[in-house]
Motif scaffolding. Structure first.
Motif, mmCIF file in Angstrom:
data_model
loop_
_atom_site.group_PDB
_atom_site.id
_atom_site.type_symbol
_atom_site.label_atom_id
_atom_site.label_comp_id
_atom_site.label_asym_id
_atom_site.label_seq_id
_atom_site.Cartn_x
_atom_site.Cartn_y
_atom_site.Cartn_z
ATOM 1 N N ALA A 242 0.926 -1.197 -0.137
ATOM 2 C CA ALA A 242 0.076 0.011 -0.062
ATOM 3 C C ALA A 242 0.843 1.212 -0.033
ATOM 4 O O ALA A 242 0.638 2.227 -0.826
ATOM 5 C CB ALA A 242 -0.998 -0.044 1.159
ATOM 6 N N TYR A 243 1.901 1.049 0.778
ATOM 7 C CA TYR A 243 2.862 2.582 0.863
ATOM 8 C C TYR A 243 3.442 2.537 -0.509
ATOM 9 O O TYR A 243 3.323 3.752 -1.238
ATOM 10 C CB TYR A 243 3.878 2.021 2.039
ATOM 11 C CG TYR A 243 5.216 3.219 1.937
ATOM 12 C CD1 TYR A 243 4.774 4.448 2.726
ATOM 13 C CD2 TYR A 243 6.266 2.949 1.349
ATOM 14 C CE1 TYR A 243 5.788 5.221 2.353
ATOM 15 C CE2 TYR A 243 7.393 3.746 1.245
ATOM 16 C CZ TYR A 243 7.050 5.153 1.980
ATOM 17 O OH TYR A 243 7.981 6.018 2.125
ATOM 18 N N GLY B 23 0.913 3.843 -2.766
ATOM 19 C CA GLY B 23 0.691 5.379 -2.626
ATOM 20 C C GLY B 23 1.885 6.248 -3.116
ATOM 21 O O GLY B 23 1.669 7.386 -3.559
ATOM 22 N N CYS B 24 3.216 5.880 -2.975
ATOM 23 C CA CYS B 24 4.246 6.638 -3.532
ATOM 24 C C CYS B 24 3.986 6.849 -4.924
ATOM 25 O O CYS B 24 4.380 7.936 -5.489
ATOM 26 C CB CYS B 24 5.408 5.957 -3.160
ATOM 27 S SG CYS B 24 6.220 5.887 -1.466
ATOM 28 N N LEU C 192 -6.091 -13.244 2.118
ATOM 29 C CA LEU C 192 -5.971 -11.915 1.477
ATOM 30 C C LEU C 192 -7.471 -11.010 1.959
ATOM 31 O O LEU C 192 -7.280 -9.932 2.243
ATOM 32 C CB LEU C 192 -5.543 -12.220 -0.127
ATOM 33 C CG LEU C 192 -4.980 -10.711 -0.563
ATOM 34 C CD1 LEU C 192 -3.630 -10.557 0.180
ATOM 35 C CD2 LEU C 192 -4.904 -10.644 -2.242
ATOM 36 N N PHE D 239 -9.556 -11.642 3.779
ATOM 37 C CA PHE D 239 -9.978 -11.378 5.293
ATOM 38 C C PHE D 239 -9.104 -10.495 5.726
ATOM 39 O O PHE D 239 -9.282 -9.480 6.449
ATOM 40 C CB PHE D 239 -9.381 -12.730 5.854
ATOM 41 C CG PHE D 239 -9.415 -12.925 7.491
ATOM 42 C CD1 PHE D 239 -10.374 -12.750 8.337
ATOM 43 C CD2 PHE D 239 -8.071 -12.784 8.087
ATOM 44 C CE1 PHE D 239 -10.461 -12.350 9.752
ATOM 45 C CE2 PHE D 239 -8.080 -12.703 9.551
ATOM 46 C CZ PHE D 239 -8.949 -12.297 10.033
ATOM 47 N N LEU D 240 -7.550 -10.440 5.393
ATOM 48 C CA LEU D 240 -6.503 -9.544 5.897
ATOM 49 C C LEU D 240 -7.097 -8.158 5.574
ATOM 50 O O LEU D 240 -6.968 -7.357 6.288
ATOM 51 C CB LEU D 240 -5.284 -10.089 5.621
ATOM 52 C CG LEU D 240 -4.571 -11.168 6.218
ATOM 53 C CD1 LEU D 240 -3.396 -11.573 5.469
ATOM 54 C CD2 LEU D 240 -4.381 -10.860 7.514
ATOM 55 N N LEU D 241 -7.393 -7.993 4.399
ATOM 56 C CA LEU D 241 -7.882 -6.623 3.902
ATOM 57 C C LEU D 241 -9.019 -6.435 4.507
ATOM 58 O O LEU D 241 -9.034 -5.139 5.093
ATOM 59 C CB LEU D 241 -8.195 -6.703 2.289
ATOM 60 C CG LEU D 241 -6.898 -6.715 1.325
ATOM 61 C CD1 LEU D 241 -7.293 -7.054 -0.014
ATOM 62 C CD2 LEU D 241 -6.171 -5.431 1.458
ATOM 63 N N TYR E 13 -7.743 -5.570 8.445
ATOM 64 C CA TYR E 13 -6.460 -4.344 8.872
ATOM 65 C C TYR E 13 -6.320 -3.411 7.677
ATOM 66 O O TYR E 13 -5.511 -2.711 7.446
ATOM 67 C CB TYR E 13 -5.224 -5.324 8.752
ATOM 68 C CG TYR E 13 -5.259 -6.397 9.750
ATOM 69 C CD1 TYR E 13 -5.109 -6.153 11.029
ATOM 70 C CD2 TYR E 13 -5.009 -7.720 9.370
ATOM 71 C CE1 TYR E 13 -4.945 -7.246 12.215
ATOM 72 C CE2 TYR E 13 -5.236 -8.485 10.337
ATOM 73 C CZ TYR E 13 -5.023 -8.444 11.549
ATOM 74 O OH TYR E 13 -5.107 -9.238 12.478
ATOM 75 N N PHE F 114 -4.784 -0.016 8.451
ATOM 76 C CA PHE F 114 -3.157 0.023 8.457
ATOM 77 C C PHE F 114 -2.672 0.546 6.986
ATOM 78 O O PHE F 114 -1.911 1.295 6.974
ATOM 79 C CB PHE F 114 -2.637 -1.113 8.983
ATOM 80 C CG PHE F 114 -2.962 -1.567 10.523
ATOM 81 C CD1 PHE F 114 -2.084 -0.986 11.454
ATOM 82 C CD2 PHE F 114 -3.940 -2.082 10.737
ATOM 83 C CE1 PHE F 114 -2.410 -1.315 12.750
ATOM 84 C CE2 PHE F 114 -4.244 -2.429 11.949
ATOM 85 C CZ PHE F 114 -3.455 -2.054 12.838
ATOM 86 N N MET F 115 -3.338 -0.193 6.133
ATOM 87 C CA MET F 115 -3.009 -0.201 4.549
ATOM 88 C C MET F 115 -3.446 1.353 4.214
ATOM 89 O O MET F 115 -2.733 1.889 3.234
ATOM 90 C CB MET F 115 -3.612 -1.216 3.887
ATOM 91 C CG MET F 115 -3.157 -2.321 3.922
ATOM 92 S SD MET F 115 -4.295 -3.782 3.816
ATOM 93 C CE MET F 115 -3.734 -4.906 4.900
ATOM 94 N N ALA G 37 -0.828 3.650 5.647
ATOM 95 C CA ALA G 37 0.387 3.298 4.710
ATOM 96 C C ALA G 37 0.419 4.168 3.520
ATOM 97 O O ALA G 37 1.195 4.598 3.025
ATOM 98 C CB ALA G 37 0.572 1.918 4.569
ATOM 99 N N ALA G 38 -0.761 3.873 2.820
ATOM 100 C CA ALA G 38 -1.044 4.444 1.381
ATOM 101 C C ALA G 38 -0.805 5.915 1.275
ATOM 102 O O ALA G 38 -0.533 6.580 0.383
ATOM 103 C CB ALA G 38 -2.315 3.946 0.669
ATOM 104 N N GLY H 10 2.482 7.096 1.810
ATOM 105 C CA GLY H 10 2.996 6.892 0.396
ATOM 106 C C GLY H 10 2.845 8.050 -0.353
ATOM 107 O O GLY H 10 3.719 8.572 -1.102
ATOM 108 N N LEU H 11 1.702 8.216 -0.396
ATOM 109 C CA LEU H 11 1.139 9.511 -1.232
ATOM 110 C C LEU H 11 1.699 10.593 -1.051
ATOM 111 O O LEU H 11 2.496 11.281 -1.854
ATOM 112 C CB LEU H 11 -0.453 9.509 -0.894
ATOM 113 C CG LEU H 11 -1.091 10.485 -2.209
ATOM 114 C CD1 LEU H 11 -1.574 9.118 -3.221
ATOM 115 C CD2 LEU H 11 -2.647 10.540 -1.779
ATOM 116 N N THR I 175 4.838 11.027 0.627
ATOM 117 C CA THR I 175 6.035 10.757 0.138
ATOM 118 C C THR I 175 6.323 10.830 -1.166
ATOM 119 O O THR I 175 7.395 11.795 -1.698
ATOM 120 C CB THR I 175 6.491 9.299 0.669
ATOM 121 O OG1 THR I 175 6.318 9.254 2.119
ATOM 122 C CG2 THR I 175 8.117 9.282 0.673
#
Lengths: 170, 40
Positions: A17-18, A21-22, B8, B10-12, B15, B18-19, B22-23, B26-27, B29
């Motif tokens: 995801a990071y 996003g980057c 996958l 289930f995790l998505l 959680y 969290f993602m 993080a996204a 990242g955006l 950054t």
């Protein structure tokens, strides 16, 4: 919290995801920058010309205005050219052996040109705003390999700034 | 969809915040990586 048997999978997903996003952020910034640096100077020049023709009606303006028009049309011609010209169309911009009347223009008035770039331009025989204003896409491509980071001359709109400065002192 | 896909999902589903964070990081950054001033 996250159970230990899921922690690796979650970490991988968070990392993905990071990174996603980057990439999206970088791409979005590139797109915004390209949109902001699109050619949009023609109305400003027209307004400026109109203003100067109103204020200097009695002055011997025709020659000055025609020079400004020539500069504006040069910029418009360049606007119609593709942004990325092929490498083979690079062309050295016309240079002068020395500044006219022994006095060079202050090229640092163009946002993006610092002392180092100004001296590099002078070394290439470029001393005046009207020289920069007459650059075409091929000239810019030639210069970007030598004095500026690729894309910078177009992004910082040196030519458009030079047109304004040249018409201001004309 | 095999067991991998089910895990996958289930995790998505469980959680995703969290993602999302993080996204978002990242955006920002990725955006700022283009804003660094180029050397004169």
């Amino acid at each position: 919290m996250i159970p230990l048997d899921h922690i690796i999978e979650v970490a991988l997903l968070v990392l993905a995801a990071y990174l996603g996003g980057c990439l999206i952020g970088y791409g979005a910034h590139l797109a915004v920058r390209a949109y902001k640096s699109r050619p949009q100077l023609a109305p400003a020049i027209a307004a400026r010309e109109e203003k100067s023709s109103k204020t200097t009606k009695t002055a011997p303006a025709p020659a000055t205005r025609s020079a400004a028009r020539r500069l504006a049309s040069a910029v418009e011609r360049e606007d119609t050219e593709p942004v990325q010209a092929p490498a083979s169309s690079q062309l050295r911009p016309p240079d002068l052996p020395a500044p006219r009347d022994g006095k060079a223009d202050n090229l640092r008035a163009i946002k993006g040109i610092g002392p180092k770039t100004e001296s590099a331009l002078n070394d290439l025989g470029i001393y005046h705003y009207d020289q920069i204003a007459a650059w075409t896409g091929a000239h810019i491509d030639w210069l970007e390999g030598r004095i500026a980071v690729k894309g910078r001359i177009r992004r910082e709109q040196w030519v458009e700034q030079a047109v304004l400065l040249a018409t201001a002192i004309a | 969809m095999g067991p991998f896909g089910a895990t996958l999902l289930f995790l998505l589903g469980y959680y995703w915040p969290f993602m999302a964070v993080a996204a978002l990081v990242g955006l920002v950054t990725g955006w700022l990586s283009l804003s660094r001033r180029e050397p004169e």
